[in-house]
Enzyme design. Structure first.
Site, PDB file in Angstrom:
ATOM      1  N   ASP A 254      86.973 -32.671  43.506  1.00 53.08           N
ATOM      2  CA  ASP A 254      87.132 -33.458  44.734  1.00 53.08           C
ATOM      3  C   ASP A 254      88.595 -33.707  45.048  1.00 53.08           C
ATOM      4  O   ASP A 254      89.486 -33.197  44.364  1.00 53.08           O
ATOM      5  CB  ASP A 254      86.304 -34.748  44.686  1.00 53.08           C
ATOM      6  CG  ASP A 254      86.554 -35.540  43.444  1.00 53.08           C
ATOM      7  OD1 ASP A 254      87.732 -35.652  43.073  1.00 53.08           O
ATOM      8  OD2 ASP A 254      85.583 -36.041  42.843  1.00 53.08           O
ATOM      9  N   LYS A 276      85.811 -36.106  48.700  1.00 52.00           N
ATOM     10  CA  LYS A 276      85.445 -37.262  49.494  1.00 52.00           C
ATOM     11  C   LYS A 276      86.709 -37.973  49.904  1.00 52.00           C
ATOM     12  O   LYS A 276      87.608 -38.156  49.113  1.00 52.00           O
ATOM     13  CB  LYS A 276      84.595 -38.243  48.664  1.00 52.00           C
ATOM     14  CG  LYS A 276      83.184 -37.782  48.475  1.00 52.00           C
ATOM     15  CD  LYS A 276      82.375 -38.820  47.775  1.00 52.00           C
ATOM     16  CE  LYS A 276      82.594 -38.768  46.282  1.00 52.00           C
ATOM     17  NZ  LYS A 276      81.907 -39.824  45.566  1.00 52.00           N
ATOM     18  N   MET A 389      91.656 -48.168  45.330  1.00 48.21           N
ATOM     19  CA  MET A 389      91.083 -47.991  46.670  1.00 48.21           C
ATOM     20  C   MET A 389      91.411 -49.179  47.570  1.00 48.21           C
ATOM     21  O   MET A 389      90.595 -49.594  48.377  1.00 48.21           O
ATOM     22  CB  MET A 389      89.553 -47.825  46.586  1.00 48.21           C
ATOM     23  CG  MET A 389      89.140 -46.603  45.801  1.00 48.21           C
ATOM     24  SD  MET A 389      87.373 -46.487  45.592  1.00 48.21           S
ATOM     25  CE  MET A 389      87.067 -47.628  44.263  1.00 48.21           C
TER      26      MET A 389
HETATM   27  N1  SAH Z   1      88.078 -42.397  38.658  1.00 44.84           N
HETATM   28  C1  SAH Z   1      89.404 -42.624  39.165  1.00 44.84           C
HETATM   29  C2  SAH Z   1      89.434 -43.610  40.301  1.00 44.84           C
HETATM   30  C3  SAH Z   1      88.688 -43.154  41.512  1.00 44.84           C
HETATM   31  S1  SAH Z   1      88.796 -44.316  42.824  1.00 44.84           S
HETATM   32  C4  SAH Z   1      90.309 -43.079  38.021  1.00 44.84           C
HETATM   33  O1  SAH Z   1      89.820 -43.400  36.935  1.00 44.84           O
HETATM   34  O2  SAH Z   1      91.520 -43.099  38.224  1.00 44.84           O
HETATM   35  C5  SAH Z   1      90.122 -43.661  43.741  1.00 44.84           C
HETATM   36  C6  SAH Z   1      91.324 -44.574  43.683  1.00 44.84           C
HETATM   37  O3  SAH Z   1      92.027 -44.395  42.473  1.00 44.84           O
HETATM   38  C7  SAH Z   1      92.351 -44.295  44.734  1.00 44.84           C
HETATM   39  O4  SAH Z   1      92.003 -44.890  45.982  1.00 44.84           O
HETATM   40  C8  SAH Z   1      93.576 -44.924  44.153  1.00 44.84           C
HETATM   41  O5  SAH Z   1      93.550 -46.319  44.309  1.00 44.84           O
HETATM   42  C9  SAH Z   1      93.398 -44.646  42.684  1.00 44.84           C
HETATM   43  N2  SAH Z   1      94.152 -43.449  42.278  1.00 44.84           N
HETATM   44  C10 SAH Z   1      93.654 -42.299  41.805  1.00 44.84           C
HETATM   45  N3  SAH Z   1      94.638 -41.439  41.493  1.00 44.84           N
HETATM   46  C11 SAH Z   1      95.793 -42.075  41.775  1.00 44.84           C
HETATM   47  C12 SAH Z   1      97.157 -41.723  41.656  1.00 44.84           C
HETATM   48  N4  SAH Z   1      97.541 -40.542  41.193  1.00 44.84           N
HETATM   49  N5  SAH Z   1      98.088 -42.638  42.030  1.00 44.84           N
HETATM   50  C13 SAH Z   1      97.726 -43.847  42.494  1.00 44.84           C
HETATM   51  N6  SAH Z   1      96.446 -44.216  42.618  1.00 44.84           N
HETATM   52  C14 SAH Z   1      95.492 -43.365  42.267  1.00 44.84           C
END
Ligand code: SAH
Length: 469
Positions: A254, A276, A389
């Site tokens: 994704d 998504k 998010m």
């Molecule tokens: N499963 C993922 C989170 C998914 S929700 C995890 O464990 O990281 C998606 C959110 O994760 C994004 O909206 C953002 O807030 C955060 N996120 C994911 N990758 C990121 C990154 N490289 N830098 C900053 N925020 C990130």
């Protein structure tokens, strides 16, 4: 090839070490660990080495090497004195008696050498370069160590127990070979690697029963790997994730999975984008769940790559629920979650003895313009909040934290595209961050960290190469 690898039965090998220095110590340890009975002759020997030999029933004799008579009854001789002439003499005598002999640091003076070994008993990997460079062998061993899961030995033991039975049930060599390929590269192996020995054994038995009734039918049932791809930097992928990607038939990924991670997927693997974005789901969650099932039912190994960790705001739970209902084997590979990655790459520890004794991961996703959160708990002292998010809801969240009693000057850091080449860190406070993100045109994915630990960024971020604003 000057040295041919042979594996000796350690129970039937008796070794005599002549010499008592550091190499003797090392050799004695590895031989004894492997189960070889060792005796030692030396003019001087440390207490430690004496104990090592004696506690395993060996004999230590304080003497100089004088005649080949001392070698009678041994299969392997190690010439380890610090006198090259003595070592050469020992080697000559041993060879004349038809014995195996190794000479310290002089591979060609003896007739056997020690390789670098990877021990996954009963699986053993030995590496030799003919004595040209032990360090090179050792470097290669370290590299291989990473790609040979620790549980390979258990896998070898399991299949070893069934070898004879499988031979009886599947007398045709081709059927048998395809059966073993399925077992060793499929769900049985993966169950062993993830510590599920009982499940592995029953899967193997099921495969065998199926193969018995339909030897011509391919036994390959599909499986799913739900893999955490980490926050962006491909170096943060786990070894297991990398290994599973190499054997996948299809990868479902994704939007959060970085290009760098996707570059580690072999070209031969089919890629399906199921990305998504907020309010713009290209494949709805139920559709993804079903796709996983469909591919697995076609007998494919499906890697479901998700950003960060699959079980942190990743809906990984829903995906495996569907798989479990459909009895499709799966495993979950944890990933580095965005909070950990961003924290490490921006020099903001999530906890700190002086500032935060707990950390809380919170979803800041807006639903109908509001975020329903336990505000009074969030404003408690001594904790770090990480909002995932939360970019769109950030002004609302900051306002509510202040309204519920949080210090309006509480430091906040916003980390955009954390751990990637494009990472940006914006440091401000609850009052001023909303205007700052507006002005800086912050993009997704971003998260923000609220708490006193953010003050450490100035002190700790000097080593990062990221762009601060
Ligand atoms: N499963 C993922 C989170 C998914 S929700 C995890 O464990 O990281 C998606 C959110 O994760 C994004 O909206 C953002 O807030 C955060 N996120 C994911 N990758 C990121 C990154 N490289 N830098 C900053 N925020 C990130």
């Amino acid at each position: 090839m000057t040295f041919f690898p042979l594996f000796h039965n350690t129970q039937q090998l008796k070794a005599l070490l002549i010499g008592g220095g550091a190499i003797a110590q090392r050799r004695a340890k590895s031989l004894i660990d492997a189960g070889v009975a060792c005796d030692l002759i030396a003019t001087a020997v440390s207490e430690h080495l004496t104990q090592l030999i004696q506690t395993t029933g060996g004999r230590v004799t304080i003497d100089a090497y004088s005649s080949d008579e001392v070698m009678l009854g041994y299969g392997l001789i190690l010439a380890l004195t610090d006198d090259r002439c003595v070592n050469q003499q020992i080697a000559r005598h041993a060879k004349a008696m038809g014995l195996l002999v190794n000479v310290a640091d002089k591979p060609n003076d003896g007739n056997v050498i020690f390789g670098a070994t990877i021990d996954r008993a009963p699986l053993t990997i030995a590496i030799s370069n003919g004595g040209a460079s032990p360090v090179l062998s050792s470097i290669l061993r370290q590299q291989l160590e990473q790609f040979v899961p620790k549980a390979y030995g258990q896998l070898a033991s399991l299949v070893g127990r069934y070898r004879a039975q499988v031979k009886d049930v599947l007398p045709n060599t081709q059927h048998r070979s395809s059966f073993w390929h399925q077992v060793l590269q499929g769900a049985v192996a993966e169950a062993v690697f993830s510590g599920k020995q009982d499940e592995a054994e029953s899967l193997l038995i099921n495969h065998l029963e199926e193969a018995h009734s339909h030897p011509d039918r391919t036994m390959g049932s599909g499986e799913v790997f739900l893999i955490g791809a980490g926050p962006g930097d491909p170096d943060l992928l786990t070894l297991r994730a990398f290994r599973l990607l190499q054997k996948a038939d299809v990868v479902l990924h994704d939007a959060l999975v970085s290009d760098g991670v996707m570059a580690l997927v072999p070209d031969s693997v089919e890629r399906v984008y199921v990305g998504k974005r907020r309010a713009n789901h290209s494949v709805p969650q139920t559709g993804i769940n079903q796709l996983l099932v469909d591919y697995a039912k076609q007998g494919k190994r499906v890697a479901r790559l998700k950003g960060g960790d699959p079980f942190i705001f990743g809906r990984g739970g829903e995906e495996i629920e569907t798989l479990a209902q459909q009895h499709i084997p799966f495993q979950v590979v944890p990933g580095i979650t965005a909070a950990s990655g961003c924290s490490a790459y921006s020099g903001i520890p999530l906890t700190h003895r002086d500032y935060a004794q707990s950390v809380r991961f919170v979803t800041g996703q807006l639903r109908d313009g509001t975020v329903n959160l336990p505000w009074s708990e969030l404003v408690a002292e001594g904790q770090t909040l990480v909002f995932y998010m939360g970019l769109n809801g950030l002004p609302f969240i900051c306002k509510n934290l202040i309204q519920h009693g949080m210090d309006p000057t509480m430091p906040v850091a916003l980390i955009e595209k954390g751990t990637t080449q494009d990472q940006r860190v914006l440091v401000s406070d609850l009052t001023h961050l909303p205007a700052m993100i507006e002005a800086e045109k912050v993009m997704s994915p971003s998260l923000f960290v609220v708490g006193r630990v953010v003050d450490l960024h100035d002190k700790l971020a000097w080593f990062t190469s990221t762009r601060d604003v």
